[in-house]
Design an enzyme around this catalytic site. Structure first.
Site, PDB file in Angstrom:
ATOM      1  N   LYS A 196       0.863  -1.160  -0.055  1.00 47.23           N
ATOM      2  CA  LYS A 196       0.097   0.079  -0.081  1.00 47.23           C
ATOM      3  C   LYS A 196       0.932   1.291  -0.089  1.00 47.23           C
ATOM      4  CE  LYS A 196      -3.414   2.542   2.640  1.00 47.23           C
ATOM      5  NZ  LYS A 196      -4.598   2.454   3.770  1.00 47.23           N
ATOM      6  N   LYS A 249      -2.291  -1.218  -3.814  1.00 47.02           N
ATOM      7  CA  LYS A 249      -2.996  -0.328  -3.780  1.00 47.02           C
ATOM      8  C   LYS A 249      -2.338   0.855  -4.009  1.00 47.02           C
ATOM      9  CE  LYS A 249      -5.907   1.896  -0.445  1.00 47.02           C
ATOM     10  NZ  LYS A 249      -6.601   2.027   0.858  1.00 47.02           N
TER      11      LYS A 249
HETATM   12  C1  PBG Z   1      -7.370   3.132   5.889  1.00 48.85           C
HETATM   13  C2  PBG Z   1      -7.834   3.052   4.241  1.00 48.85           C
HETATM   14  C3  PBG Z   1      -7.410   4.013   3.260  1.00 48.85           C
HETATM   15  C4  PBG Z   1      -8.277   3.544   2.241  1.00 48.85           C
HETATM   16  C5  PBG Z   1      -8.363   2.347   2.555  1.00 48.85           C
HETATM   17  N1  PBG Z   1      -8.046   2.222   3.629  1.00 48.85           N
HETATM   18  C6  PBG Z   1      -6.933   5.478   3.360  1.00 48.85           C
HETATM   19  C7  PBG Z   1      -5.684   5.768   3.890  1.00 48.85           C
HETATM   20  O1  PBG Z   1      -4.780   4.852   3.931  1.00 48.85           O
HETATM   21  O2  PBG Z   1      -5.381   6.956   3.808  1.00 48.85           O
HETATM   22  C8  PBG Z   1      -8.121   4.381   0.744  1.00 48.85           C
HETATM   23  C9  PBG Z   1      -9.177   4.040  -0.157  1.00 48.85           C
HETATM   24  C10 PBG Z   1      -9.551   4.827  -1.225  1.00 48.85           C
HETATM   25  O3  PBG Z   1      -8.593   6.102  -1.437  1.00 48.85           O
HETATM   26  O4  PBG Z   1     -10.550   4.806  -1.833  1.00 48.85           O
HETATM   27  N2  PBG Z   1      -5.938   3.010   6.129  1.00 48.85           N
END
Ligand code: PBG
Length: 323
Positions: A196, A249
């Protein structure tokens, strides 16, 4: 390989029927996962301005969306919770009666065949908006693990099929697996957000989940966008720690990472087409600058072609309808 004029690639592009026959990559609704945002109340539907068509809803309204998703053949839903109150630890995350836990119970009762995935993180639940507990101005990795484990067990107890930790703490898959097994949830699977990346594409989501960090940013735990060797290390670690499925992601800017991870692990791989990727297409389409449906389908096809088995996308219902 024969060449022109004996080989003419255009021969197989002549008609819809021929193009369909030789198509290498296909999209199916069963490969899509629809993210849903749940909060308390009844009859609540609060549209998210930066994500046209997406809303925070109460459990009763969420069931309407989930029923529609199930009837379109969508593979599963991914739940995010907006708690009534926040604190430094994010303690609503493991409240068995919080919106996510209630939504999971309702979904498993009403739509038992729809796969229910819950996002496990603390950023929606902490008053500072970070994904773990803060000590000396930074997120304390090891103190956070125990809280993520509690949250995961609470989701499993409600009946979640798959737990998806998105916090990016080191060692969390092992901690969550151990807690699930000890709690009698050996069959609850883990989909780890293994690779991520920190970046601008989560902007609209933070409005949706009310999880904007109140100071600093997430670069001390989410990955640097420049690194794909490191993404492989993260993925291997999570697999060693017990992840059943892995996630990359965002999706669109990281297609090479999706490809490498699939090729090198062979594990079930999800890719998350995040809020910013969705919002860009929606915004351009609203201005008449792009054909919404074709841009949506091409973006999804690219993610599948790169190697993702599953796509988490806010387009899930629209794409299923288009198919
Ligand atoms: C929680 C999380 C996030 C997303 C999914 N789980 C936000 C982040 O890491 O700031 C983002 C999903 C999206 O942008 O559609 N940590």
């Amino acid at each position: 390989m024969p060449s022109f004029p004996s080989y003419r690639p255009r021969r197989l592009r002549r008609t819809d029927a021929l193009r369909r026959l030789v198509r290498e990559t296909r999209l199916e609704p069963s490969q899509f996962v629809l993210p849903l945002f749940v909060r308390s109340g009844a009859g609540v539907r609060l549209p998210i301005e930066s994500m046209p068509g997406v809303a925070q809803t109460s459990v009763d309204e969420l069931l309407i969306d989930a029923r529609e998703a199930a009837s379109l053949g969508i593979g599963g839903v991914l739940l995010f919770g907006i708690p009534d109150t926040k604190d430094a630890m994010g303690s609503q995350a493991w409240n068995d009666d919080a919106p996510v836990q209630q939504a999971v119970r309702a979904l498993k009762r009403e739509l038992p065949d729809l796969v229910v995935i819950t996002d496990v993180c603390l950023c929606e639940y902490t008053d500072h908006g970070h994904c773990g507990v803060i000590r000396d101005g930074d997120v304390d990795n090891d103190a956070t693990l125990e809280l993520l484990a509690r949250e995961s067990v609470s989701h499993a107890r409600a009946g979640a099929d798959i737990i998806a930790p998105s916090d990016m703490m080191d060692g969390r898959v092992r901690a969550i697996r151990a807690a699930l097994d000890a709690g009698g949830f050996a069959n609850t699977a883990i989909l780890s957000y293994a690779a991520k990346f920190a970046g601008p594409f989560y902007g609209p989501f933070r409005e949706a989940a009310e999880s904007t960090p109140q100071f600093g940013d997430r670069r001390s735990y989410q990955m640097d966008a420049a690194n794909s060797d490191e993404a492989l290390r993260e993925v291997r670690l999570d697999i060693e720690e017990g992840a059943d499925m892995i996630m990359v992601k965002p999706a669109g800017p990281f297609l090479d990472v999706i490809h490498r991870v699939k090729a090198e692990t062979g594990y079930p791989l999800a890719a998350y087409q995040v809020s910013g990727e969705f919002a860009m297409i929606q915004a351009a389409a609203e201005r008449g600058w792009i054909d919404r449906e074709r841009a949506m389908m091409e973006s999804l096809l690219g993610i599948r072609r790169a190697g993702a088995d599953i796509i988490v996308t806010y387009f899930a219902r629209d794409a299923a309808r288009a198919l």
